[in-house]
Design a protein around this motif. Structure first.
Motif, PDB file in Angstrom:
ATOM      1  N   GLY A 694       0.812  -1.210   0.000  1.00  0.00           N
ATOM      2  CA  GLY A 694       0.000   0.000   0.000  1.00  0.00           C
ATOM      3  C   GLY A 694       0.843   1.257   0.000  1.00  0.00           C
ATOM      4  O   GLY A 694       1.832   1.376  -0.731  1.00  0.00           O
ATOM      5  N   ASP A 695       0.469   2.198   0.877  1.00  0.00           N
ATOM      6  CA  ASP A 695       1.216   3.450   1.030  1.00  0.00           C
ATOM      7  C   ASP A 695       1.814   3.565   2.437  1.00  0.00           C
ATOM      8  O   ASP A 695       1.860   4.646   3.031  1.00  0.00           O
ATOM      9  CB  ASP A 695       0.314   4.661   0.767  1.00  0.00           C
ATOM     10  N   LEU A 696       2.264   2.435   2.968  1.00  0.00           N
ATOM     11  CA  LEU A 696       2.856   2.463   4.300  1.00  0.00           C
ATOM     12  C   LEU A 696       4.015   3.465   4.357  1.00  0.00           C
ATOM     13  O   LEU A 696       4.815   3.573   3.429  1.00  0.00           O
ATOM     14  CB  LEU A 696       3.389   1.079   4.673  1.00  0.00           C
ATOM     15  N   GLU A 697       4.084   4.172   5.457  1.00  0.00           N
ATOM     16  CA  GLU A 697       5.219   5.029   5.742  1.00  0.00           C
ATOM     17  C   GLU A 697       5.937   4.477   6.977  1.00  0.00           C
ATOM     18  O   GLU A 697       5.630   3.388   7.440  1.00  0.00           O
ATOM     19  CB  GLU A 697       4.751   6.464   5.930  1.00  0.00           C
ATOM     20  N   GLY A 698       6.877   5.236   7.514  1.00  0.00           N
ATOM     21  CA  GLY A 698       7.699   4.738   8.611  1.00  0.00           C
ATOM     22  C   GLY A 698       6.919   4.123   9.756  1.00  0.00           C
ATOM     23  O   GLY A 698       7.173   2.971  10.151  1.00  0.00           O
ATOM     24  N   PRO A 699       5.946   4.836  10.382  1.00  0.00           N
ATOM     25  CA  PRO A 699       5.182   4.243  11.493  1.00  0.00           C
ATOM     26  C   PRO A 699       4.435   2.979  11.092  1.00  0.00           C
ATOM     27  O   PRO A 699       4.376   2.011  11.867  1.00  0.00           O
ATOM     28  CB  PRO A 699       4.226   5.364  11.893  1.00  0.00           C
ATOM     29  N   GLY A 700       3.838   2.965   9.899  1.00  0.00           N
ATOM     30  CA  GLY A 700       3.114   1.776   9.467  1.00  0.00           C
ATOM     31  C   GLY A 700       4.035   0.603   9.228  1.00  0.00           C
ATOM     32  O   GLY A 700       3.690  -0.549   9.528  1.00  0.00           O
ATOM     33  N   GLU A 701       5.207   0.855   8.666  1.00  0.00           N
ATOM     34  CA  GLU A 701       6.170  -0.218   8.460  1.00  0.00           C
ATOM     35  C   GLU A 701       6.671  -0.760   9.792  1.00  0.00           C
ATOM     36  O   GLU A 701       6.874  -1.982   9.944  1.00  0.00           O
ATOM     37  CB  GLU A 701       7.333   0.308   7.616  1.00  0.00           C
ATOM     38  N   ASN A 702       6.846   0.113  10.752  1.00  0.00           N
ATOM     39  CA  ASN A 702       7.253  -0.334  12.090  1.00  0.00           C
ATOM     40  C   ASN A 702       6.155  -1.181  12.729  1.00  0.00           C
ATOM     41  O   ASN A 702       6.430  -2.206  13.364  1.00  0.00           O
ATOM     42  CB  ASN A 702       7.569   0.881  12.967  1.00  0.00           C
ATOM     43  N   GLU A 703       4.886  -0.752  12.543  1.00  0.00           N
ATOM     44  CA  GLU A 703       3.757  -1.530  13.081  1.00  0.00           C
ATOM     45  C   GLU A 703       3.686  -2.900  12.424  1.00  0.00           C
ATOM     46  O   GLU A 703       3.401  -3.908  13.066  1.00  0.00           O
ATOM     47  CB  GLU A 703       2.452  -0.752  12.850  1.00  0.00           C
ATOM     48  N   LEU A 704       3.969  -2.957  11.102  1.00  0.00           N
ATOM     49  CA  LEU A 704       3.986  -4.228  10.383  1.00  0.00           C
ATOM     50  C   LEU A 704       5.045  -5.154  10.965  1.00  0.00           C
ATOM     51  O   LEU A 704       4.793  -6.340  11.223  1.00  0.00           O
ATOM     52  CB  LEU A 704       4.249  -3.976   8.896  1.00  0.00           C
ATOM     53  N   ALA A 705       6.264  -4.625  11.205  1.00  0.00           N
ATOM     54  CA  ALA A 705       7.345  -5.447  11.755  1.00  0.00           C
ATOM     55  C   ALA A 705       7.034  -5.901  13.168  1.00  0.00           C
ATOM     56  O   ALA A 705       7.296  -7.070  13.540  1.00  0.00           O
ATOM     57  CB  ALA A 705       8.655  -4.662  11.717  1.00  0.00           C
ATOM     58  N   GLU A 706       6.457  -5.006  14.005  1.00  0.00           N
ATOM     59  CA  GLU A 706       6.099  -5.387  15.372  1.00  0.00           C
ATOM     60  C   GLU A 706       5.037  -6.472  15.370  1.00  0.00           C
ATOM     61  O   GLU A 706       5.103  -7.435  16.150  1.00  0.00           O
ATOM     62  CB  GLU A 706       5.605  -4.154  16.130  1.00  0.00           C
TER      63      GLU A 706
END
Length: 803
Positions: A694-706
């Motif tokens: 999608g359009d993940l940015e830094g916080p979203g990518e961090n949430e994905l990894a967590e």
């Protein structure tokens, strides 16, 4: 440029034409020898045009968007800028739009004669105005042409191939070197068009827009409801200035001028009226072509009319077939790429149908029988003409637009005469009189207004009652077979008994061939053991089609360039139709931003879809935004289930959503932005996987990894759809650690105003040794793999960069 044929094909044709020329020349069959020689010259001209177009495209590819440059040449098509002019961009009300035909010194594409669209925001106190025909020098920042490169869609930049238009300039400096003569034809035509358009302002908006479209070719202001009505009636061609419009105007002008000359006893006794009326009609027809914007179908009709009038002027019998051949040769001589233009194809093919069959179909005229017999003959001839033109063009319409309109015979019988014989003549005459006497504009335009109102009412009835069937078009060979079969059926109708049986056998064989081609494609689709993912070129946005084993189809996002350009109707839906797809298993919307979501409305309305996945707020569907609610209502109205994303496996294909997570279910937790709440999905098959971020940015990518660490479910994938089109706020180290891609694909628009993809993002992937494919550079990107073997990549704009 997508030109059909190979080098071997060109040389084979050339050798065949040379052999024919020599063979016929030795036997002194000079006409056929000359025809072969002209064919050889035409092929050489086409090859030269192809080489020039490819060189021009190579120069365009080497030029960076935003490059400063200057162009010198003649200005034409002067007007005000609209959103349709350059891919949906918004312009200030004071923006002047015109084209420049000239040369660009020191540009990467050399000294070729080119055209550029110029958008010039004039200052409030700017006294300079560019007029039609002025010699100008324009300097500014270059932007590439607005076009798309998708599989099976023909040339990606048709304006480059057809008109050598190499993009646009946001002008920073404009100077007029010399003014055109006031009697220059294009300048006179522009002023006449402006005067007529201004006259229509006296009418209500809907009627004024309709008259501007049908009389002047200004179709942009016509509402979507009117478009739908004419589409359902199979009479879309009547909604703009088509070849039939010009033919009707030419015939009425000729008849009216002849009537006036006959009423003048002095003229009628001195000269032959018909040759003089025909000769005077030629410049009038050509001038009306300039007034209406010089569309290719209009030029074809104007050249045919000029040829027919010339025959009358020299007192020869006119030949419709010869005039059609002459007009076609002149247009193709200007550029062989016109053969790829759908409007030109339909225009020529419809006239061929009329010329070959319309005159011999329907009831025959009778000297006796009264008025009812004459009405019946007229009705029958009109139906025959509609059937002849409609039947031979129906396969081509289905091929290009994926639509069949069963009400077309009736719609053309009613709407086409209303427009051609009532609205256009009354609108043209009324607007001309209103321009001469502005105070009487409403009176002069009243008959045209009544005709327009009646036509719009009829079109609205078709919009509410007539169906538009969406079909999966056959390929080029199947379409050609059905077109020839339609011509054979019409020929059998009018042929003698002995020939009729042969023509029907030919038509039956061609229809069988087309049916077998359709069945073969359906069988291959339903029994596929491969995975194919196509990242479509949708401009600035995301739109991808996933085709899995045994006919599985998923659409991930649909692109969107604003209200002026529907990516779903004009790019995504046609691609699905060309692939023979009518049923979609899954549609995924990553997040409700226009560049991902607007195109999905057309997909939901035109296909049978099992499930729709959308990101939802943590508070439930009741708290979704208006955009999500509208999409849900559209889906449910068509019987599509809107469900919470859930993992499943089908025929070895695994589809798994990866967040965002709100507790133990997928929903956007509070605090995440719309981009960071993007629904991400992983497709895995035969040991390979692709991850849509999608359009993940830094916080979203961090949430994905967590989430991956806490749940023990990692989105490991060979291919990564780069989040947020390559924005510097995305593609963090957390994303690389979570996905571990070996190939990345960026979906972005050429020369987009955001500057995507950012240079630092490209360097990040380079540091991780991850090669990148890009839709802005490579066109649509197709990745495919089977149950055995590696992932292979295909780029529409040529060979993919080394991976």
């Amino acid at each position: 440029m997508g030109v059909a044929g190979t080098v071997v094909w060109w040389w084979a044709c050339a050798a065949g034409l040379v052999a024919c020329c020599v063979w016929f020349g030795r036997r002194r069959v000079w006409i056929l020898a000359l025809a072969a020689l002209l064919g050889l010259a035409g092929q050489g001209w086409a090859v030269w045009q192809v080489v020039a177009a490819r060189g021009l495209e190579a120069g365009l590819n080497a030029t960076t968007p935003g490059t400063p440059l200057c162009v010198q040449g003649r200005a034409f098509n002067v007007g005000e800028a609209t959103a349709e002019d350059d891919g949906g961009d918004r312009f200030a009300p004071s923006t002047q739009r015109f084209r420049v035909d000239g040369h660009v010194p020191k540009a990467a594409w050399g000294q070729a004669q080119i055209q550029l669209n110029v958008f010039w925001v004039r200052a409030p106190d700017e006294g300079l105005t560019v007029e039609e025909g002025d010699q100008v020098q324009v300097c500014g920042l270059w932007q590439p042409p607005f076009g798309f490169f998708n599989p099976g869609a023909g040339p990606g930049w048709p304006q480059v191939a057809l008109k050598a238009a190499v993009g646009s300039i946001r002008a920073t400096r404009v100077s007029v070197r010399s003014h055109a003569s006031r009697l220059w034809p294009w300048r006179l035509a522009a002023r006449f068009r402006q005067a007529l358009s201004h006259s229509f302002a006296a009418l209500p908006l809907d009627r004024a827009a309709f008259l501007r479209a049908t009389v002047l070719g200004e179709r942009a202001a016509v509402s979507a409801d009117v478009e739908l009505g004419f589409k359902a009636a199979g009479a879309t061609h009547a909604l703009s200035v088509s070849g039939l419009h010009l033919a009707a105007v030419a015939a009425l002008f000729f008849v009216g001028l002849r009537w006036l000359l006959l009423r003048s006893l002095h003229v009628a006794t001195v000269v032959r009226v018909r040759p003089w009326a025909a000769a005077l009609s030629i410049p009038a027809v050509l001038f009306y072509t300039l007034v209406t914007g010089e569309a290719v179908a209009t030029w074809r009709s104007a050249l045919m009319a000029a040829c027919l009038f010339a025959a009358y002027a020299v007192r020869r019998a006119p030949a419709l077939s010869a005039s059609l051949a002459f007009a076609t040769l002149v247009v193709v001589a200007q550029s062989p790429f016109w053969l790829l233009d759908v409007s030109f194809q339909l225009s020529v093919l419809s006239v061929c149908g009329l010329a070959a069959f319309a005159g011999r179909l329907g009831p025959k005229a009778a000297a006796e029988g009264g008025w009812w017999r004459r009405v019946w003959v007229w009705f029958g001839k009109a139906m025959a003409a509609t059937m002849a033109a409609g039947l031979v063009t129906a396969p081509l319409v289905a091929f290009h637009f994926g639509e069949v309109t069963p009400a077309a015979p009736l719609g053309n019988l009613i709407l086409t005469p209303l427009v051609e014989l009532v609205v256009v003549p009354l609108g043209l005459l009324g607007a001309a009189l209103a321009a001469a006497v502005p105070a009487l504009a409403r009176v002069m335009l009243w008959p045209a207004s009544v005709g327009a109102d009646a036509t719009l009412w009829v079109a609205s009835r078709f919009a509410h009652g007539a169906p538009v069937w969406h079909v999966n078009a056959l390929g080029a060979w199947g379409t050609a077979a059905l077109t020839i079969a339609a011509a054979a059926i019409l020929g059998a109708w009018i042929a003698q008994t002995s020939l009729r049986r042969k023509l029907l056998l030919i038509a039956g064989g061609l229809c069988l061939f087309a049916m077998l081609a359709w069945v073969q494609r359906w069988w291959r689709h339903q029994h596929s053991q491969e995975m194919q993912v196509t990242f479509l070129d949708v401009g600035q946005g995301d739109g991808a089609v996933v085709q899995g084993p045994h006919g599985f189809v998923a659409v991930v996002d649909g692109g969107g360039l604003g209200e002026s350009f529907d990516t779903g109707a004009r790019l995504l839906t046609p691609y699905l139709r060309r692939q023979g797809i009518s049923h979609i298993n899954l549609v995924v919307l990553s997040h409700p931003h226009p560049d991902h979501a607007l195109g999905l409305f057309s997909v939901l309305q035109n296909f049978v879809i099992d499930e729709l996945w959308m990101p939802a707020s943590g508070e439930g569907p009741a708290h979704d935004g208006a955009f999500i609610r509208n999409l849900r209502q559209t889906a449910q109205a068509r019987g599509t289930r809107v469900v919470e994303p859930h993992g499943f496996t089908r025929d070895g294909l695994s589809v798994e959503p990866f967040g965002p997570w709100d507790g133990d279910h997928i929903a956007a937790p509070a605090g995440l932005s719309v981009n960071d709440a993007s629904l991400s999905v992983r497709f895995a098959f035969a040991g390979h996987a692709i991850f849509f971020a999608g359009d993940l940015e830094g916080p979203g990518e961090n949430e994905l990894a967590e989430g991956a660490r806490s749940l023990g479910r990692w989105p490991r994938s060979d291919v990564l759809k780069v989040p947020h089109h390559g924005s510097r706020t995305s593609s963090s180290q957390e994303l690389f650690d979570a996905v571990g891609p070996r190939l990345a694909v960026i979906s972005a628009g050429r020369g987009n105003r955001f500057g995507f993809p950012h240079a630092e993002v490209l360097r990040r992937y380079e540091r991780h040794a991850v090669p990148i494919l890009r839709t802005d550079r490579d066109g649509a990107v197709q990745l495919s793999w089977g149950r055995k073997g590696p992932v292979t990549a295909t780029c529409v704009r040529g060979p993919c960069p080394p991976l």
